[in-house]
Design an enzyme around this catalytic site. Structure first.
Site, short mmCIF file in Angstrom:
data_model
loop_
_atom_site.label_atom_id
_atom_site.label_comp_id
_atom_site.label_asym_id
_atom_site.label_seq_id
_atom_site.Cartn_x
_atom_site.Cartn_y
_atom_site.Cartn_z
N SER A 42 -9.52 1.03 2.76
CA SER A 42 -8.96 2.28 2.31
C SER A 42 -7.79 1.56 1.34
O SER A 42 -6.87 2.17 0.45
CB SER A 42 -7.92 3.05 2.86
OG SER A 42 -7.64 2.85 3.93
N SER A 95 -9.81 -1.19 6.63
CA SER A 95 -9.22 -1.21 5.62
C SER A 95 -8.94 -2.58 4.91
O SER A 95 -8.64 -1.88 3.51
CB SER A 95 -8.69 0.70 5.92
OG SER A 95 -8.96 1.48 5.52
N LYS A 120 1.13 -1.34 -0.14
CA LYS A 120 0.16 0.24 -0.04
C LYS A 120 1.19 1.60 -0.13
O LYS A 120 2.19 1.04 0.88
CB LYS A 120 -0.65 -0.18 1.40
CG LYS A 120 -2.00 1.43 1.65
CD LYS A 120 -2.93 0.91 2.23
CE LYS A 120 -3.96 1.79 2.69
NZ LYS A 120 -4.88 1.84 4.15
N1 GLN Z 1 -13.08 3.07 6.45
C1 GLN Z 1 -12.69 3.53 7.53
C2 GLN Z 1 -11.96 4.96 7.81
O1 GLN Z 1 -12.59 5.49 7.64
C3 GLN Z 1 -11.63 2.53 7.88
C4 GLN Z 1 -10.05 3.34 7.43
C5 GLN Z 1 -8.66 2.74 7.52
O2 GLN Z 1 -9.18 1.36 8.15
N2 GLN Z 1 -7.72 2.94 7.62
O3 GLN Z 1 -11.75 5.44 8.89
#
Ligand code: GLN
Length: 488
Positions: free
Chosen positions: A156, A180, A81
């Site tokens: 994400s 995410s 990532k």
């Molecule tokens: N979707 C969650 C957020 O927007 C989790 C994001 C993540 O785990 N990086 O914060």
């Protein structure tokens, strides 16, 4: 050979390379060819490191010829990532504010992958600074779900999930702060593991919400999660929050077997918000676990319903502090600055951050303000304690908790962009585990009538990685779901 190579597990690839049945260079070439053939339709990679990957693969083949010791991941291609530091390489968190930034040092996990002989394939797309559930908040490009390119891969870490799902990499790292890795794993039909908070060093992972961030891998095969975890887990003096507990053998963990496993089912979370096709797949998965010898027990997580509200206060508060370092003085491009320092900060941050990141910084600053702190931040941390206790109580009655990973399958691109709350609700079943800091894995468990993958989430107690991986492997061995490949 190409198709067969890209469908094999990391464990098989590593064994074949070690035995001399496959050359690391051919394996890397197969994945690079796959990326070249399909990624223009998916958009998983922001940058492919083809030259350095070929050099790394060649070094593995040379080492083998010399009879040198090969690391556990020798010759296995892995995607990262775009929020990991690697010395000399770009890291942007898919944000314009880090345009042109090159890391002056290497993240501990990346160092460990390199030392284990892995071949690093490139950087994958993500929501800007890992804030989002669909990868649509990337400032750089769109990533599509390999099972249906009109839909999101989740987020994400959507780029890493899509790369593994489309067989462009056998393994990838994402990061999981509130879901995410687990949620995109579910939406893309692959495995995703969020280890216990602190199990894996965060040094060199760009911080979003430090008390929640977890380095987290994706794989097709459950056994591959144990393989990569055994390489990246363990104490790191450069991350004061990394746990000192000994690293167990995740590779030769107890036989994958669900006999006698007590599986806790939080029935109250199977509510109206759950898509009926998701519920059906998860119910069938529970029945399957029962056939494999598991015992189902109903449990309660009484405060899980407050997790979204608490998570978005805690995560945004920490983000507002962590992201204050991106000010035009130290990283990435500087805008304006002609008048005075404050204007330089303001212009740089206004131009560099996307709307979702700005929204989170504003909300986070608000909940940390004196006057609001007690009502928001402090209250959220109290809810967090209650959720942690909920899990501790649940684990008196069961070994793992089972529930859906995402309440819905992959949704259409653009569908939730106008309504942040709808996007946040995607995390309803993953943020309780994040707040509690426990280990959780998402396992492919079927598909909707439209062919969209569904994920089963198995949660264990802190440092419960061996038991969640054991349950995941037992489930995988008895079911065909992880073999569903997108028709690209
Ligand atoms: N979707 C969650 C957020 O927007 C989790 C994001 C993540 O785990 N990086 O914060």
């Amino acid at each position: 050979m190409t198709a067969a190579t890209t469908s094999r597990s990391a464990t098989e690839l590593a064994a074949a390379i070690r035995a001399g049945d496959l050359r690391a260079q051919d394996v890397t070439e197969a994945f690079l060819q796959r990326i070249a053939a399909v990624d223009d339709r998916i958009g998983a990679f922001i940058e492919v490191w083809d030259e350095s990957a070929r050099r790394e693969a060649e070094a593995v083949d040379r080492a083998r010829e010399r009879g040198a010791d090969l690391g556990p991941l020798a010759g296995v291609p892995i995607a990262l990532k775009d929020n990991y530091a690697r010395r000399g390489f770009a890291t942007t968190c898919a944000s314009r504010i880090l345009e042109g930034f090159r890391s002056p040092y290497t993240a501990t996990v990346v160092e460990r992958l390199e030392a284990a002989g892995a071949v690093l394939l490139g950087r994958t797309n993500m929501d800007e600074f890992a804030m989002g559930s669909s990868t649509e908040h990337s400032a750089l490009q769109q990533t599509r779900n390999p099972f249906d390119p009109t839909r999101t891969p989740g987020g994400s870490s959507g780029g890493s999930a899509a790369a593994v799902a489309a067989r462009m990499a056998p393994l990838a790292l994402g990061s999981d702060t509130g879901g995410s890795v687990r949620q995109p794993a579910a939406l893309c039909g692959v495995h995703g593991l969020k280890p216990t908070w602190g199990r894996v060093s965060r040094y060199g992972l760009v911080a979003f919400a430090s008390s929640l961030d977890c380095v987290s891998p994706f794989a097709h095969h459950a056994e591959d999660l144990g393989l990569i975890l055994s390489v990246i887990a363990g104490h790191d003096p450069r991350d004061a929050t990394s746990l000192t507990a000994a690293v167990p053998d995740y590779v030769h963990a107890p036989e994958p077997n669900a006999q006698g496993l007590r599986v806790g089912v939080p029935e109250h979370l199977f509510d109206d918000a759950l898509d009926p096709a998701v519920e059906q797949c998860v119910r069938e998965a529970l029945a399957q676990l029962q056939q494999l010898g598991a015992e189902l027990v109903t449990i309660k997580l009484p405060h899980a319903g407050a997790a979204i509200a608490a998570y978005y206060v805690v995560a945004n508060s920490e983000a507002s502090s962590n992201l204050s370092r991106f000010d035009g003085a130290r990283y990435g491009p500087r805008r304006s600055g002609e008048r005075d320092l404050d204007t330089m900060y303001e212009d740089t941050r206004t131009a560099g951050f996307g709307d979702e990141v700005k929204l989170r910084i504003l909300l986070g600053c608000f909940s940390l303000c004196s006057g609001y702190y007690d009502d928001y931040y402090l209250k959220a941390t109290k809810v967090r304690t209650l959720i942690r206790r909920d899990f501790a109580t649940a684990f008196e009655a069961c070994d793992v908790v089972a529930c859906p990973t995402s309440p819905i399958p992959a949704f259409t691109l653009g569908e939730k962009l106008e309504d942040p709350l709808q996007m946040y609700l995607c995390d309803a079943l993953t943020v309780p585990q994040s707040l509690a800091g426990v280990a959780a894995v998402s396992v492919p468990c079927g598909a909707t009538p439209d062919g969209l993958p569904v994920g089963l989430q198995l949660t264990g107690p802190p440092l419960g990685e061996p038991q969640v991986l054991r349950a995941a492997s037992a489930f995988q061995q008895a079911t065909p779901h992880h073999r569903q490949e997108p028709g690209l």
